[in-house]
Design an enzyme around this catalytic site. Structure first.
Site, mmCIF file in Angstrom:
data_model
loop_
_atom_site.group_PDB
_atom_site.id
_atom_site.type_symbol
_atom_site.label_atom_id
_atom_site.label_comp_id
_atom_site.label_asym_id
_atom_site.label_seq_id
_atom_site.Cartn_x
_atom_site.Cartn_y
_atom_site.Cartn_z
ATOM 1 N N TRP A 173 0.744 -1.138 0.061
ATOM 2 C CA TRP A 173 -0.061 0.128 -0.022
ATOM 3 C C TRP A 173 0.983 1.358 -0.007
ATOM 4 O O TRP A 173 0.326 2.305 -0.256
ATOM 5 C CB TRP A 173 -0.940 0.184 1.245
ATOM 6 C CG TRP A 173 -0.306 -0.252 2.401
ATOM 7 C CD1 TRP A 173 -0.093 -1.571 3.129
ATOM 8 C CD2 TRP A 173 0.648 0.537 3.305
ATOM 9 N NE1 TRP A 173 0.603 -1.689 4.287
ATOM 10 C CE2 TRP A 173 1.077 -0.041 4.241
ATOM 11 C CE3 TRP A 173 1.032 1.749 3.271
ATOM 12 C CZ2 TRP A 173 2.063 0.306 5.383
ATOM 13 C CZ3 TRP A 173 1.891 2.406 4.135
ATOM 14 C CH2 TRP A 173 2.385 1.608 5.279
ATOM 15 N N ASN A 174 2.054 1.291 0.242
ATOM 16 C CA ASN A 174 2.892 2.447 0.586
ATOM 17 C C ASN A 174 3.132 3.098 -0.890
ATOM 18 O O ASN A 174 3.257 4.283 -0.846
ATOM 19 C CB ASN A 174 3.992 2.153 1.253
ATOM 20 C CG ASN A 174 5.014 1.261 0.663
ATOM 21 O OD1 ASN A 174 4.737 0.428 -0.172
ATOM 22 N ND2 ASN A 174 6.140 1.309 1.156
ATOM 23 N N LYS A 197 -2.637 -8.944 -7.148
ATOM 24 C CA LYS A 197 -3.654 -9.068 -5.764
ATOM 25 C C LYS A 197 -3.404 -7.598 -5.123
ATOM 26 O O LYS A 197 -2.278 -7.074 -4.682
ATOM 27 C CB LYS A 197 -2.948 -10.122 -4.757
ATOM 28 C CG LYS A 197 -3.738 -9.996 -3.506
ATOM 29 C CD LYS A 197 -3.266 -10.677 -2.331
ATOM 30 C CE LYS A 197 -2.503 -9.488 -1.687
ATOM 31 N NZ LYS A 197 -3.261 -8.302 -0.916
ATOM 32 N N GLY A 254 6.779 -6.445 0.113
ATOM 33 C CA GLY A 254 6.180 -6.468 1.620
ATOM 34 C C GLY A 254 7.336 -7.001 2.519
ATOM 35 O O GLY A 254 8.278 -6.792 2.376
ATOM 36 N N SER A 255 6.944 -7.302 3.710
ATOM 37 C CA SER A 255 7.582 -7.703 4.993
ATOM 38 C C SER A 255 8.307 -8.905 4.658
ATOM 39 O O SER A 255 7.945 -9.813 4.062
ATOM 40 C CB SER A 255 6.799 -7.764 5.977
ATOM 41 O OG SER A 255 5.971 -8.968 6.216
ATOM 42 N N GLU A 276 11.064 -8.374 -2.811
ATOM 43 C CA GLU A 276 11.565 -7.132 -2.214
ATOM 44 C C GLU A 276 11.071 -7.143 -0.806
ATOM 45 O O GLU A 276 9.987 -6.605 -0.955
ATOM 46 C CB GLU A 276 11.376 -5.818 -3.206
ATOM 47 C CG GLU A 276 12.129 -4.525 -2.637
ATOM 48 C CD GLU A 276 11.328 -3.691 -2.019
ATOM 49 O OE1 GLU A 276 11.546 -3.529 -0.758
ATOM 50 O OE2 GLU A 276 10.423 -3.054 -2.463
ATOM 51 N N LEU A 277 11.959 -7.275 0.172
ATOM 52 C CA LEU A 277 11.229 -7.102 1.506
ATOM 53 C C LEU A 277 11.857 -6.292 2.449
ATOM 54 O O LEU A 277 12.160 -5.112 1.965
ATOM 55 C CB LEU A 277 11.692 -8.675 2.105
ATOM 56 C CG LEU A 277 11.487 -9.929 1.288
ATOM 57 C CD1 LEU A 277 11.833 -11.243 1.724
ATOM 58 C CD2 LEU A 277 9.865 -10.040 0.841
ATOM 59 N N CYS A 310 9.992 1.108 2.149
ATOM 60 C CA CYS A 310 11.133 0.177 2.626
ATOM 61 C C CYS A 310 12.681 0.633 2.692
ATOM 62 O O CYS A 310 13.443 0.034 3.136
ATOM 63 C CB CYS A 310 10.882 -1.021 1.793
ATOM 64 S SG CYS A 310 10.988 -0.705 0.047
ATOM 65 N N GLU A 405 12.271 -2.133 11.742
ATOM 66 C CA GLU A 405 11.887 -0.918 11.066
ATOM 67 C C GLU A 405 10.587 -0.182 11.589
ATOM 68 O O GLU A 405 9.851 -0.988 12.164
ATOM 69 C CB GLU A 405 11.480 -1.163 9.644
ATOM 70 C CG GLU A 405 12.466 -1.106 8.549
ATOM 71 C CD GLU A 405 11.642 -1.679 7.193
ATOM 72 O OE1 GLU A 405 11.933 -0.606 6.355
ATOM 73 O OE2 GLU A 405 11.083 -2.536 6.931
#
Length: 501
Positions: A173-174, A197, A254-255, A276-277, A310, A405
């Protein structure tokens, strides 16, 4: 203190179509096989303006069964799409880029409403987002293969690149627009079809992009968008994308925690993955740095998106010789921020996206202050999802930001005395996405950049994301790259053809 909003929360409902030049960009249905559709069981969920708490509308709360339909549609569309010439895909993506540019202001306003960032930041995201479509439109015709001289006579070796197939794109969402186009652009350029998604917090940006894709003529089934709410539905949709053998690649942003879950779910079908975490980006200011440039870099690198990116600077290390001066200058700049609803005049920073984010920032501040840290500016909750942009100094030996974080508007300033000391500290984390440092020493710039254990380094620069360069991390920050020359390779596979002559 930064100017914080008062009485910004309105509640009720907001008619977003009233502020858009093209109201049809506000879509409230999912998109499967070229049709705007609801969930098979009729379930929906509400989406809210993050600043005002007004209801923007509803979208379908889709299930694993709905996701299978989307996957089947992508599989049916794949043969015709991958057989199109690279030039025809390039032309179509170029048309999409032009359409996105023509509607940039409306797309930015949708981001402000559903994500909360300021209009200025939202416009910047749209320019960044559209750049991926432009870049990968051109890359569509550059998926070169190669020939390899054979060790034996009478044999010719040829390697070609082919699309991997149906791809699942799971986005956060960022950056509601950019995280989609960064994946969608190379996938379509390579000849793949996709199931997106969309994030529950910010689905309308995804749907607006697909509305424009439909208008420029992207064939049905090539792009499909599934919307679902947080919780059991989201977990089921993600699991279906990962375990369905028709899907040959997953791209996820995401995370790290969720990335590990998705990776385990993909193991059964051995999908190609690009993840990409999470990160814990260090920002280092050496004693010989240009302090004014370093402060400006810290503002850009820490407070972009209210700290919800991130690659945000999570740990700011400043040499003891310039520590006090840097901290004072940074606090003075943060003190001038205007926080509020992104459409209001002069607003520089918006709210966080959810209550969990507010709680996390608050906990990090409280635990740090309890240990002895000093609040130079900010440090308090605001109304709703707002939190004051905060600067902490004199950090104790152990604070939450060391290992976690914050993902919010908190700048924590650590003190160091030597290059060796700070290098050990910044590398002593399990993640490695981005890092930044400021110094005028050319030898140090090369030496330190090479020793930082991250995938991306900003040397006297805090804005490093661009469509034309690779983006990604090492260690538990993931693998694979998005953007740049290699971004399209994530959606291609090599095929060797050996000819006897």
């Amino acid at each position: 203190m930064p100017q914080m909003p008062k009485n910004v929360i309105k509640g009720g409902k907001e008619d977003l179509t009233q502020v858009l030049k093209d109201p049809k960009l506000f879509r409230t249905d999912a998109y499967i096989d070229g049709k705007w559709t609801q969930s098979s069981d009729g379930n929906t969920f509400k989406v809210f303006n993050k600043a005002t708490q007004a209801e923007l509308g509803t979208v379908p709360d889709m299930s694993a069964a709905d996701t299978r339909k989307a996957i089947d549609a992508a599989a049916a569309a794949l043969p015709a799409w991958r057989e199109q010439s690279a030039k025809s895909r390039q032309d179509l993506l170029t048309k999409l880029f032009i359409s996105l540019q023509d509607n940039a202001e409306d797309l930015a306003k949708i981001i402000v409403a559903e994500n909360g960032k300021s209009l200025t930041e939202a416009k910047g995201e749209i320019a960044y987002s559209n750049g991926f479509i432009e870049w990968f439109a051109a890359e569509a015709t550059r998926t070169y293969g190669h020939t390899v001289p054979a060790p034996l006579p009478g044999v010719r070796n040829v390697v070609i690149k082919q699309p991997i197939g149906v791809c699942g794109l799971i986005t956060p969402w960022n950056f509601p627009a950019a995280m989609i186009t960064r994946k969608l652009g190379p996938a379509l350029a390579a000849g793949c079809t996709v199931v997106i998604k969309a994030p529950a917090e910010t689905p309308y940006s995804a749907l607006a992009i697909i509305e424009l894709a439909e208008r420029v003529g992207v064939p049905k089934g090539v792009i499909n968008v599934v919307t679902c709410n947080k919780g059991e539905r989201e977990a089921a949709v993600g699991k279906e994308l990962c375990e369905n053998s028709t899907v040959r690649k997953i791209s996820f942003t995401g995370s790290t925690r969720v990335g590990k879950i998705l990776m385990s779910q993909c193991a059964g079908s051995l999908k190609k993955l690009s993840f990409e975490l999470g990160g814990n980006a260090p920002f280092i200011v050496f004693g010989d740095a240009d302090l004014d440039k370093a402060v400006d870099g810290a503002i850009a690198g820490k407070f972009r998106g209210s700290g919800q990116t991130c690659i945000c600077a999570n740990r700011i290390y400043v040499h003891e010789s310039v520590y006090a001066e840097f901290a004072s200058k940074l606090a003075a700049k943060v003190d001038k921020f205007k926080v509020g609803y992104g459409m209001d005049e002069g607003v520089t920073h918006g709210p966080l996206v959810n209550q969990a984010g507010v709680d996390k920032v608050s906990q990090h501040v409280e635990q740090s202050v309890k240990g002895g840290a000093q609040v130079l500016v900010g440090g308090k909750r605001g109304e709703g999802l707002f939190y004051e942009p905060t600067v902490l100094s004199d950090l104790p030996d152990k604070v939450p930001m060391d290992d976690e974080e914050t993902f919010g508007p908190l700048a924590a300033i650590y003190k160091f005395s030597s290059e060796e000391e700070v290098l050990k500290k910044v590398n002593d984390v399990p993640v490695g996405l981005a890092g930044y440092f400021y110094s005028k020493d050319v030898a140090r710039c090369w030496r330190f950049a090479e020793k930082l254990e991250v995938g991306m380094v900003g040397v006297n620069a805090a804005i490093i994301s661009q469509a034309v360069v690779p983006f990604g991390g090492i260690k538990e920050s993931g693998f694979g790259r998005e953007g740049g020359r290699d971004g399209i390779l994530e959606y291609l596979v090599d095929k060797l053809m050996v000819f006897g002559v």
